[in-house]
Scaffold this motif. Structure first.
Motif, short mmCIF file in Angstrom:
data_model
loop_
_atom_site.label_atom_id
_atom_site.label_comp_id
_atom_site.label_asym_id
_atom_site.label_seq_id
_atom_site.Cartn_x
_atom_site.Cartn_y
_atom_site.Cartn_z
N CYS A 154 0.85 -1.20 0.00
CA CYS A 154 0.00 0.00 0.00
C CYS A 154 0.88 1.24 0.00
O CYS A 154 1.83 1.35 0.78
CB CYS A 154 -0.92 0.01 1.23
N SER A 155 0.53 2.19 -0.87
CA SER A 155 1.31 3.43 -0.97
C SER A 155 0.68 4.58 -0.19
O SER A 155 1.05 5.74 -0.36
CB SER A 155 1.46 3.83 -2.44
N GLY A 156 -0.29 4.27 0.68
CA GLY A 156 -0.91 5.30 1.49
C GLY A 156 -2.24 5.76 0.93
O GLY A 156 -2.88 5.07 0.14
N ILE A 157 -2.67 6.94 1.34
CA ILE A 157 -3.93 7.50 0.86
C ILE A 157 -3.74 8.04 -0.55
O ILE A 157 -2.72 8.68 -0.84
CB ILE A 157 -4.42 8.64 1.79
N GLU A 158 -4.70 7.79 -1.41
CA GLU A 158 -4.66 8.33 -2.76
C GLU A 158 -4.85 9.84 -2.70
O GLU A 158 -5.85 10.33 -2.17
CB GLU A 158 -5.76 7.69 -3.61
N LEU A 159 -3.90 10.57 -3.22
CA LEU A 159 -3.95 12.04 -3.19
C LEU A 159 -4.53 12.59 -4.48
O LEU A 159 -4.13 12.18 -5.56
CB LEU A 159 -2.55 12.61 -2.96
N GLY A 160 -5.44 13.51 -4.35
CA GLY A 160 -5.97 14.20 -5.52
C GLY A 160 -6.95 13.40 -6.35
O GLY A 160 -7.35 13.83 -7.42
N GLY A 161 -7.36 12.24 -5.86
CA GLY A 161 -8.31 11.43 -6.61
C GLY A 161 -9.72 11.99 -6.53
O GLY A 161 -10.04 12.80 -5.66
#
Length: 294
Positions: A84-91
């Motif tokens: 997991c790369s964390g929270i999706e930013l800007g989606g």
């Protein structure tokens, strides 16, 4: 409709909802002979970043698995080369990325607070599932990925796994559970160092700190090893396993005296279970016990 029929109907509905599938997760029972389900983050092209849809689907999946008797243990894993790369930013739909131009700053702050609380609750649903949840981590595990695995009961990883509490480098405070759960898992000093430096740690460092219980040489060995442990747990008394998880979590957050009082109350009821009688009988007869289905 009789209560037993209604209960059976509800269980059938829960299993049917699991089979309908999810947008961001893959939920399956890999081995029909084992009462183990796998919840897999299933957005490999996005390195399994947690989108708003993922935050909605994780608690739904955990609630369903909590209800069905055929799930006695849960494995949380991920598709693709990374966990997991964390929270999706800007989606799309991400409340943290929404524009606040011209809006009342207090209303914006309250909206963000509600969004954060909802995301916190999504990961806490993993912890609140009565069935034990085992994290199988490979590749990178960043930010919210660490929040997720910290909410699991047992954590294993492959040799290539790395972990990083990244929020400090993004100029924010980690807010989905890492700062609350990690100190209880790896100690305050280790948690403070990771959270304040944003340093990436290797699988072996994670093992030394106690973040993971075991490191496997490859993802294939990780999957096989975790499946074996999950199956072993699933073959034990469901009452005893769920009770042990409940008491562990309760005892983590209270004094020793309060924890002892809680387990005494729990066992005052559960020591009369048929599973205990069966365990004793099987031990005396030198055979494998057959526990009740919940």
């Amino acid at each position: 409709m009789a209560s037993g029929d209604r209960s059976s109907s509800e269980l059938d509905a829960a299993e049917a909802e699991l089979r309908r599938g999810f947008e961001t997760l893959a939920v399956a029972r890999p081995d029909p002979s084992a009462a183990v389900y796998e919840v897999r983050l299933n957005r490999p092209a996005q390195r399994n970043a947690l989108s708003p849809a993922a935050f909605a689907e994780i608690p739904r999946a955990m609630a369903l698995l909590d209800r069905i008797p055929s799930a006695r243990a849960v494995v949380f894993s991920a598709a693709g080369p990374h966990f997991c790369s964390g929270i999706e930013l800007g989606g799309p739909g991400n409340p943290l990325a929404a524009s606040s131009k011209g809006a009342d700053p207090v209303a914006v702050a309250e909206g963000l607070r509600r969004a954060i609380l909802d995301m916190q609750a999504a990961l806490t649903a993993i912890e609140r599932c009565r069935k034990p949840v085992i994290a199988a981590v490979h590749g990178t595990c960043v930010g919210a990925g660490v929040d997720l695995v910290a909410a699991c009961d047992i954590r294993y990883c492959s040799k290539d796994a790395t972990f990083v509490v990244k929020e400090v480098d993004m100029a924010i405070v980690a807010d989905l559970g890492t700062l609350q759960r990690l100190p209880r898992i790896i100690g305050y000093g280790n948690a403070a160092e990771l959270a304040l430096t944003g340093r990436r740690i290797t699988a072996m460092e994670a093992k030394e700190m106690g973040l993971v219980s075991r490191v496997f040489n490859s993802k294939q060995e990780l999957d096989a090893g975790v499946a074996k442990v999950a199956k072993e747990i699933s073959e034990k008394s469901a009452l005893a396993v769920m009770g042990t998880k409940t008491v562990l979590l309760r005892s983590r957050d209270v004094t020793v005296e309060q924890g002892l009082e809680h387990v005494a109350t729990w066992n005052a009821a559960m020591l009369r279970s048929n599973d205990l009688k069966e365990a004793i009988k099987a031990f005396l007869e030198k055979r494998k016990p057959v526990f009740s289905k919940l």
